[in-house]
Design a protein around this motif. Structure first.
Motif, short mmCIF file in Angstrom:
data_model
loop_
_atom_site.label_atom_id
_atom_site.label_comp_id
_atom_site.label_asym_id
_atom_site.label_seq_id
_atom_site.Cartn_x
_atom_site.Cartn_y
_atom_site.Cartn_z
N ALA A 100 5.03 3.33 -5.53
CA ALA A 100 4.76 2.44 -6.66
C ALA A 100 4.56 3.25 -7.94
O ALA A 100 5.06 2.89 -9.01
CB ALA A 100 3.51 1.60 -6.37
N LEU A 101 3.84 4.36 -7.82
CA LEU A 101 3.60 5.23 -8.97
C LEU A 101 4.92 5.70 -9.57
O LEU A 101 5.11 5.72 -10.79
CB LEU A 101 2.76 6.43 -8.54
N LEU A 102 5.86 6.05 -8.70
CA LEU A 102 7.17 6.51 -9.15
C LEU A 102 7.91 5.41 -9.90
O LEU A 102 8.54 5.66 -10.94
CB LEU A 102 7.98 7.00 -7.96
N MET A 103 7.83 4.18 -9.40
CA MET A 103 8.52 3.06 -10.05
C MET A 103 7.94 2.81 -11.44
O MET A 103 8.68 2.59 -12.41
CB MET A 103 8.39 1.80 -9.20
N TYR A 104 6.62 2.84 -11.56
CA TYR A 104 6.00 2.61 -12.87
C TYR A 104 6.35 3.73 -13.85
O TYR A 104 6.58 3.48 -15.04
CB TYR A 104 4.47 2.52 -12.73
N GLU A 106 0.80 -1.22 0.00
CA GLU A 106 0.00 0.00 0.00
C GLU A 106 0.84 1.28 0.00
O GLU A 106 0.40 2.32 0.46
CB GLU A 106 -0.98 0.01 1.19
N LYS A 107 2.03 1.19 -0.55
CA LYS A 107 2.88 2.38 -0.71
C LYS A 107 2.66 2.92 -2.14
O LYS A 107 3.52 2.82 -3.00
CB LYS A 107 4.34 2.04 -0.46
N TYR A 108 1.48 3.49 -2.34
CA TYR A 108 1.05 3.83 -3.69
C TYR A 108 1.87 4.93 -4.36
O TYR A 108 2.19 4.82 -5.54
CB TYR A 108 -0.43 4.18 -3.67
N PRO A 109 2.24 6.02 -3.65
CA PRO A 109 3.07 7.04 -4.32
C PRO A 109 4.41 6.49 -4.78
O PRO A 109 4.90 6.84 -5.86
CB PRO A 109 3.23 8.12 -3.24
#
Length: 326
Positions: free
Chosen positions: A104-108, A99-102
């Motif tokens: 994860a967004l950066l990785m994508y 649930e570390k969404y920000p």
């Protein structure tokens, strides 16, 4: 300037033809009409200026000019870039599970920077956007994914969930239908399609829908701010049991009397005479005490109601899963 005006006229003709299309929602058509009006104002022209017309439509001109061009902005990524992009995607998937969404967004996004030709990266980033309630951005990424791979059912499914979150249920119906065409046995798509279709029917029924300004839709009990469904609240056994128990408590009865007094509806001395202006301070204090009492009685139910009122229901069985399977 003459050539530019002819180009703008072709754009206006294209906008006009799109307004007759069945592929666009009413909101999209309204935006398109505004864009057309802005162009007409900026270039001092209308669709009556037919002397600016050209022999082919803008759509035909564009198709002829781009038919041999691939749908890529960059050159093909190197093998090393592809490998690193896959590693970043996997890291993003792991972050989604925690649930570390920000993050994860950066990785994508980093994966896309290295390999912008992989639709999976856009679809996964869409999931992160949705988890952060950035549903418009999720739709954009899903659209990019299906532009690259029109058979990518998961992208249509996620686009449907994002449209549902924005209360765009007609668009969601179309998304889920397309996802089911590509993956007919997917039970999640079937369930979400049924929900979206029910929402479309409910929106068109008397007594349903969201509240207008000033709570004018309260009588219908079918909707409320943030998508709150008051009817389902009143049919919630846990909520009604808690309310019944609390109303039997003498302290709670006194508190309700104070609230009624604060609204000028009678009550104990000093709380406000009938017909008097509302005692806002007393009303707020009583309301805070009521909220504290509810929190103490059943914190889980209060949290559930809070999420519903904020439009953020807890994840259900049909919510989008973390994109680790990609």
């Amino acid at each position: 300037m003459s050539d530019k005006r002819r180009l703008v006229f072709s754009i206006l003709k294209f906008c006009s033809s799109e307004l007759d299309s069945k592929d666009l929602s009413d909101d999209a058509k309204e935006s398109l009409e505004v864009a057309s009006q802005c162009l007409q104002s900026a270039y001092s022209m209308t669709l009556e200026d037919k002397h600016l017309a050209v022999s082919k439509s803008l759509d035909e001109i564009f198709k002829a000019a781009t038919q041999n061009e691939p749908l890529q902005k960059k050159g093909p990524p190197s093998a090393a870039d592809k490998e690193e992009a896959e590693r970043l995607k996997t890291e993003g998937n792991n972050l989604m599970r925690t649930e570390k969404y920000p993050d994860a967004l950066l990785m994508y996004t980093k994966a896309i920077d290295l390999d912008g030709s992989n639709p999976v990266f856009y679809c996964n980033r869409a999931a992160a956007h949705s988890k952060m309630n950035n549903h418009h951005l999720a739709i954009e990424d899903c659209q990019r994914a299906v532009d690259m791979d029109p058979s990518y059912s998961k992208a249509y499914g996620r686009m449907g969930l994002a449209n549902s979150s924005l209360e765009k249920h007609r668009e969601a119906v179309e998304n889920f239908k397309k996802a089911l065409e590509l993956e007919p046995d997917n039970e999640s798509y079937k369930s979400n399609l049924q929900i979206a279709e029910d929402k479309v029917q409910t929106m068109g029924s008397p007594g349903h829908g969201a509240f207008p300004a000033g709570l004018g839709g309260l009588a219908g009990m079918g909707g409320g701010p943030g998508g709150m469904d008051l009817g389902s609240f009143l049919n919630n056994p846990a909520l009604m049991n808690m309310a019944s128990t609390m109303l039997q408590d003498p302290n709670m009865q006194n508190m309700m009397s104070q609230m009624m007094g604060g609204m000028g509806g009678g009550g104990p001395p000093g709380a406000g005479a009938p017909g008097a202006p509302p005692n806002i301070e007393g009303l707020l204090q009583a309301g805070q005490q009521l909220a504290q009492q509810m929190q103490a009685s059943n914190p889980e139910l209060v949290e559930q109601l809070r999420r519903q009122m904020m439009g953020g229901n807890p994840p259900g069985p049909n919510d989008q899963p973390p994109p680790g399977s990609n």
